[in-house]
Motif scaffolding. Structure first.
Motif, PDB file in Angstrom:
ATOM      1  N   LYS A 177       0.825  -1.210   0.000  1.00  0.00           N
ATOM      2  CA  LYS A 177       0.000   0.000   0.000  1.00  0.00           C
ATOM      3  C   LYS A 177       0.863   1.266   0.000  1.00  0.00           C
ATOM      4  N   GLY A 178       1.973   1.220   0.738  1.00  0.00           N
ATOM      5  CA  GLY A 178       2.795   2.409   0.899  1.00  0.00           C
ATOM      6  C   GLY A 178       3.788   2.616  -0.224  1.00  0.00           C
ATOM      7  N   ASP A 179       4.695   3.549   0.002  1.00  0.00           N
ATOM      8  CA  ASP A 179       5.738   3.879  -0.978  1.00  0.00           C
ATOM      9  C   ASP A 179       6.947   2.972  -0.751  1.00  0.00           C
ATOM     10  N   TYR A 180       7.469   2.445  -1.859  1.00  0.00           N
ATOM     11  CA  TYR A 180       8.529   1.432  -1.767  1.00  0.00           C
ATOM     12  C   TYR A 180       9.650   1.788  -2.719  1.00  0.00           C
ATOM     13  N   LEU A 181      10.882   1.887  -2.176  1.00  0.00           N
ATOM     14  CA  LEU A 181      12.069   2.142  -2.986  1.00  0.00           C
ATOM     15  C   LEU A 181      12.992   0.924  -2.870  1.00  0.00           C
ATOM     16  N   LEU A 182      13.307   0.337  -4.006  1.00  0.00           N
ATOM     17  CA  LEU A 182      14.107  -0.879  -4.093  1.00  0.00           C
ATOM     18  C   LEU A 182      15.413  -0.535  -4.795  1.00  0.00           C
ATOM     19  N   ILE A 183      16.557  -0.898  -4.186  1.00  0.00           N
ATOM     20  CA  ILE A 183      17.879  -0.495  -4.691  1.00  0.00           C
ATOM     21  C   ILE A 183      18.799  -1.711  -4.724  1.00  0.00           C
ATOM     22  N   HIS A 184      19.571  -1.852  -5.794  1.00  0.00           N
ATOM     23  CA  HIS A 184      20.492  -2.989  -5.878  1.00  0.00           C
ATOM     24  C   HIS A 184      21.647  -2.670  -6.832  1.00  0.00           C
ATOM     25  N   GLY A 185      22.778  -3.332  -6.638  1.00  0.00           N
ATOM     26  CA  GLY A 185      23.896  -3.262  -7.567  1.00  0.00           C
ATOM     27  C   GLY A 185      23.905  -4.510  -8.437  1.00  0.00           C
ATOM     28  N   THR A 186      24.183  -4.362  -9.711  1.00  0.00           N
ATOM     29  CA  THR A 186      24.130  -5.530 -10.600  1.00  0.00           C
ATOM     30  C   THR A 186      25.325  -6.454 -10.401  1.00  0.00           C
ATOM     31  N   GLY A 187      26.394  -5.960  -9.769  1.00  0.00           N
ATOM     32  CA  GLY A 187      27.583  -6.780  -9.546  1.00  0.00           C
ATOM     33  C   GLY A 187      27.628  -7.382  -8.150  1.00  0.00           C
ATOM     34  N   ASP A 188      26.483  -7.544  -7.524  1.00  0.00           N
ATOM     35  CA  ASP A 188      26.409  -8.077  -6.170  1.00  0.00           C
ATOM     36  C   ASP A 188      26.566  -9.598  -6.209  1.00  0.00           C
ATOM     37  N   ASP A 189      27.757 -10.092  -5.821  1.00  0.00           N
ATOM     38  CA  ASP A 189      28.006 -11.528  -5.828  1.00  0.00           C
ATOM     39  C   ASP A 189      27.431 -12.208  -4.598  1.00  0.00           C
ATOM     40  N   ASN A 190      26.983 -11.429  -3.618  1.00  0.00           N
ATOM     41  CA  ASN A 190      26.483 -11.956  -2.353  1.00  0.00           C
ATOM     42  C   ASN A 190      24.957 -12.118  -2.409  1.00  0.00           C
ATOM     43  N   VAL A 191      24.238 -11.028  -2.345  1.00  0.00           N
ATOM     44  CA  VAL A 191      22.788 -11.043  -2.553  1.00  0.00           C
ATOM     45  C   VAL A 191      22.559 -10.643  -4.003  1.00  0.00           C
ATOM     46  N   HIS A 192      22.305 -11.605  -4.839  1.00  0.00           N
ATOM     47  CA  HIS A 192      22.270 -11.356  -6.283  1.00  0.00           C
ATOM     48  C   HIS A 192      21.142 -10.409  -6.671  1.00  0.00           C
ATOM     49  N   VAL A 193      21.382  -9.625  -7.706  1.00  0.00           N
ATOM     50  CA  VAL A 193      20.362  -8.719  -8.214  1.00  0.00           C
ATOM     51  C   VAL A 193      19.131  -9.491  -8.685  1.00  0.00           C
ATOM     52  N   GLN A 194      19.274 -10.789  -8.865  1.00  0.00           N
ATOM     53  CA  GLN A 194      18.133 -11.663  -9.143  1.00  0.00           C
ATOM     54  C   GLN A 194      17.012 -11.437  -8.123  1.00  0.00           C
ATOM     55  N   ASN A 195      17.392 -11.221  -6.842  1.00  0.00           N
ATOM     56  CA  ASN A 195      16.391 -10.968  -5.808  1.00  0.00           C
ATOM     57  C   ASN A 195      15.512  -9.778  -6.160  1.00  0.00           C
ATOM     58  N   THR A 196      16.143  -8.697  -6.604  1.00  0.00           N
ATOM     59  CA  THR A 196      15.391  -7.496  -6.937  1.00  0.00           C
ATOM     60  C   THR A 196      14.622  -7.669  -8.241  1.00  0.00           C
ATOM     61  N   MET A 197      15.248  -8.294  -9.228  1.00  0.00           N
ATOM     62  CA  MET A 197      14.563  -8.487 -10.505  1.00  0.00           C
ATOM     63  C   MET A 197      13.290  -9.318 -10.334  1.00  0.00           C
TER      64      MET A 197
ATOM     65  N   ALA B 219       1.495  -7.884  -9.937  1.00  0.00           N
ATOM     66  CA  ALA B 219       0.460  -7.563  -8.947  1.00  0.00           C
ATOM     67  C   ALA B 219      -0.091  -6.156  -9.157  1.00  0.00           C
ATOM     68  N   ASP B 220       0.392  -5.469 -10.199  1.00  0.00           N
ATOM     69  CA  ASP B 220      -0.044  -4.108 -10.557  1.00  0.00           C
ATOM     70  C   ASP B 220       0.201  -3.128  -9.409  1.00  0.00           C
ATOM     71  N   LYS B 221       1.403  -3.217  -8.817  1.00  0.00           N
ATOM     72  CA  LYS B 221       1.777  -2.333  -7.727  1.00  0.00           C
ATOM     73  C   LYS B 221       2.831  -1.333  -8.205  1.00  0.00           C
ATOM     74  N   GLN B 222       2.600  -0.070  -7.896  1.00  0.00           N
ATOM     75  CA  GLN B 222       3.551   0.972  -8.253  1.00  0.00           C
ATOM     76  C   GLN B 222       4.645   1.063  -7.189  1.00  0.00           C
ATOM     77  N   PHE B 223       5.856   1.340  -7.629  1.00  0.00           N
ATOM     78  CA  PHE B 223       6.991   1.407  -6.728  1.00  0.00           C
ATOM     79  C   PHE B 223       8.108   2.155  -7.443  1.00  0.00           C
ATOM     80  N   GLU B 224       9.196   2.405  -6.732  1.00  0.00           N
ATOM     81  CA  GLU B 224      10.377   3.027  -7.333  1.00  0.00           C
ATOM     82  C   GLU B 224      11.568   2.092  -7.151  1.00  0.00           C
ATOM     83  N   TRP B 225      12.485   2.155  -8.102  1.00  0.00           N
ATOM     84  CA  TRP B 225      13.691   1.334  -7.931  1.00  0.00           C
ATOM     85  C   TRP B 225      14.879   1.998  -8.595  1.00  0.00           C
ATOM     86  N   MET B 226      16.085   1.576  -8.148  1.00  0.00           N
ATOM     87  CA  MET B 226      17.325   2.142  -8.654  1.00  0.00           C
ATOM     88  C   MET B 226      18.341   1.020  -8.776  1.00  0.00           C
TER      89      MET B 226
END
Length: 727
Positions: free
Chosen positions: A657-677, A686-693
């Motif tokens: 429901k709230g505002d969500y900002l999702l941030i990740h580095g593509t070269g993250d060998d630890n927590v892979h950017v796959q998580n964010t993708m 789910a037709d949810k609006q959000f922001e990401w970087m």
């Protein structure tokens, strides 16, 4: 007439003073290193117990030196090594001694591989002759001098090598090393990350045997990351990464004999998957200690291998209903009895065992945690350690007899104390900080803890900060879900209880972690100070699952990561929202890594409490994370599918429901950017609006060049836009 001339000047001085005390912290201040503390780099106690060495760097001459100081006077005795005197090198930024301090490894160049591993250029400096020998023309890993200083072992391209420093001959002791298949003596990705070590080989006391772990990662699934760089086409970084429930490296223990150049496998009949998280020679040159763990990490065996008799003995077996934390605290005494730390009585404490594994006594006891083991003085039969006896947010240094008697607190200031002892335990250098005092280094007499003199402080930084508007970090507890949770709060300096303020909650919350601690500012603390002066209240709460309050408190989250920790943050936010000065309609939460997993869950499961969340490099499903960490707390997804899925934010996107900002580095060998993708795709469907970087080619730390400044501008602007509309 004179009074009228003086008064404007006086008023100007007073106005200037007030103005100087009202400087606002900026992001540029924070990320320029303006508030960086000074320390003592690469401190090493010399074997004579009377002196210590420190690495110094002269920025003007670009010269590196290893300088020797006298403990008693703190005066510089001599410069042991100076890069200005070595034609072969320009400078060095790290060093290590061999056993008798006759030789020094100098690190002159280094390239990161993963979090702890590096490829580097190294030189051996002979203290007596001042001769310099290059370890290898290639960039190598983990060069380690033999105790007698005649040889150096190192890793290169997944194989182990030994160089004779007298003849210059190099012996390649393994030949089957191959990228993404076989690694000899250097840990694979998941061991490095989760068991916290890189060098998986060790010299014995007689310098004639090397024990090492071989990793066969042939069956471990590969993970690939695009590297975008600056060329026309991107490249790929492909490496072995075992995700929860998938195949691990098969590990085996190998023994190399330097004299006859033979290698044998020291086999141990362990059923199923197992780990070798530690290996260490005892004082007996033919007795090797090895720690084995089952895949669930709730059983640990300490084995002793007699390399002469080719026999092995299990001297200690620990079991836990949840998991066992591996440490570096194992210490063998002169008679090969040993010091061990364990949580088996519910808190982490020190134990003394005979060489055949019989418990002699439990050295420390109480409802508090031993947080560091410093060493044992065999002349006085005394153990030195750090603990939380003075409250879980504090750390103090203690001495206690091996029999558990005559305990003495050696530090007096409340905050975080950490000791570095002289080799003979006559002195210790204490590093102290608190929420109000930046790091200060002081010399103490070990017998009494008495302060001898100050070595280095950060008074300059304190004076610099006097010009800035700074708020107190207030420590307290909050009663949540039947527990008193540690909390700190930062309010605006001009806080008015009759006003209402937006609230930003920060947390990490990972198993055994701690964010509420009485220590000096980290970089983020200055950001929180900046936000406080902009009208926000910042709060941090360590909920269930965090550390230093006993095993039951820490391990309650077993098989349910993200359940109880999220419940605590949501309930705490509800309670804080009832305070007269908190606007309950403007509560946000943020975190990085595990904290990003938590902030995402809190926003989704607490959608009636949190207005916004920022998640940096978050795990969005535990199915995407590595075996050792995830299975330690969750077992495998095959065994515990509901624990994985019911608490992973990717499965709760419909609740946003709230505002969500999702941030990740593509070269993250630890927590892979796959998580964010995958999270992004779930939110879209789910037709949810959000922001990401997305930060191209940036690893889990998301730094380099202008990156951190850009990241924190992004987050600051988002916080203002979503929580600060009434400021």
């Amino acid at each position: 007439m004179k009074l009228r001339q003086i008064l404007p000047v006086f008023c100007f001085l007073m106005t200037s003073l007030v103005f100087c005390q009202e400087k606002q912290i900026t992001l540029q201040d924070i990320w320029s290193g303006k508030f960086r503390t000074e320390g003592m780099q690469a401190l090493h106690s010399m074997k004579n117990g009377k002196q210590y060495s420190v690495l110094n760097f002269d920025r003007q001459s670009r010269t590196s030196t290893i300088d020797i100081y006298d403990y008693k006077t703190l005066e510089k005795v001599k410069t042991l090594v100076s890069s200005a005197d070595i034609a072969e090198i320009r400078g060095f930024f790290d060093y290590s001694f061999n056993e008798d301090e006759s030789k020094i490894i100098l690190t002159t160049n280094s390239q990161p591989v993963f979090r702890r591993s590096t490829l580097g250029e190294y030189y051996i400096y002979d203290v007596a002759t001042k001769d310099v020998t290059k370890v290898s023309d290639q960039l190598v890993q983990e060069p380690t001098l033999s105790p007698d200083g005649t040889k150096v072992a190192y890793g290169f391209e997944n194989n182990l090598y030994v160089k004779d420093l007298k003849s210059g001959n190099v012996e390649q002791i393994t030949t089957d090393g191959e990228k993404n298949k076989i690694i000899n003596g250097i840990t694979d990705w998941v061991y490095e990350e989760e068991f916290s070590f890189v060098r998986a080989f060790d010299w014995n006391a007689d310098s004639n045997q090397i024990a090492y772990i071989k990793f066969d990662e042939s069956e471990v699934p590969e993970f690939s990351m695009d590297v975008y760089g600056s060329d026309l086409y991107q490249t790929q970084h492909v490496f072995k990464y075992p995700k929860a429930g998938e195949a691990n490296s098969k590990v085996s223990l190998q023994l190399y004999n330097v004299d006859d150049k033979s290698t044998i496998e020291l086999s141990e009949d362990k059923p199923g998957d197992f780990y070798i998280p530690r290996l260490q020679w005892t004082n007996d040159a033919n007795i090797l200690s090895v720690q084995f763990m089952n895949r669930h990490q709730n059983e640990l065996d300490l084995m002793l291998f007699d390399t002469k008799e080719k026999s092995m003995t299990n001297v200690l077996a620990e079991k836990d209903k949840a998991y066992i934390d591996v440490t570096f605290n194992l210490t063998f005494l002169e008679d090969n009895s040993f010091i061990w730390t364990s949580e088996k009585d519910g808190y982490n404490h020190i134990y003394h065992y005979s060489k055949d594994g019989k418990l002699i006594n439990q050295v420390t006891k109480g409802n508090w945690e031993v947080t560091n083991y410093y060493g044992f003085n065999d002349k006085t039969n005394t153990i030195y350690y750090q603990s939380t006896e003075n409250g879980s947010i504090n750390r103090d240094v203690y001495a206690i007899k091996l029999n558990g008697k005559n305990k003495k607190r050696l530090t007096q200031k409340d905050g975080t104390n950490n000791a570095s002892f002289s080799a003979d335990f006559t002195y210790f250098i204490n590093t102290f900080s608190s929420a109000t005092t930046p790091q200060e280094y002081t010399l103490h007499q070990t017998k009494t803890g008495k302060l001898i003199k100050s070595i280095k402080d950060n008074d300059r930084l304190e004076q610099q900060l006097e010009a800035y508007v700074m708020s107190e970090k207030e420590f307290s507890t909050i009663a949540v879900n039947g527990n008193d949770l540690n909390m700190w709060t930062i309010k605006p300096a001009d806080f008015d209880p009759n006003k209402t303020y937006p609230l930003l909650m920060y947390q990490y919350s990972g198993p055994g972690s701690q964010q509420v601690a009485n220590r000096w500012n980290g970089t983020n603390d200055y950001w929180y100070q900046m936000l406080a002066q902009q009208g926000f209240i910042i709060v941090c709460i360590d909920g269930r699952g965090t550390g230093f309050k006993g095993a039951d408190f820490k391990k309650v989250t077993q098989k349910e990561l993200g359940k109880y920790e999220v419940e605590d943050q949501i309930e705490a936010a509800k309670q804080l929202g009832q305070l007269d000065y908190i606007d309950e309609s403007r509560i946000g939460i943020w975190g990085w890594s595990y904290g990003g997993f938590m902030s995402s869950n809190a926003l989704l499961k607490g959608n009636d409490v949190f207005k916004m969340a920022i998640a940096v490099a978050p795990v969005t499903s535990w199915r995407f994370y590595d075996t050792i960490y995830t299975e330690r707390y969750m077992t495998t997804p095959q065994e515990n599918p509901s624990g994985y899925d019911e608490n992973s934010p990717i499965n709760h996107v419909d609740k946003l429901k709230g505002d969500y900002l999702l941030i990740h580095g593509t070269g993250d060998d630890n927590v892979h950017v796959q998580n964010t993708m995958r999270m992004v795709e779930a939110l879209i469907q789910a037709d949810k609006q959000f922001e990401w970087m997305i930060y191209p080619d940036k690893n889990h730390g998301i730094y380099g060049g202008n990156t951190r400044l850009h990241l924190y501008k992004k987050m600051t602007n988002f916080i203002h836009r979503t929580l600060g509309d009434k400021l």
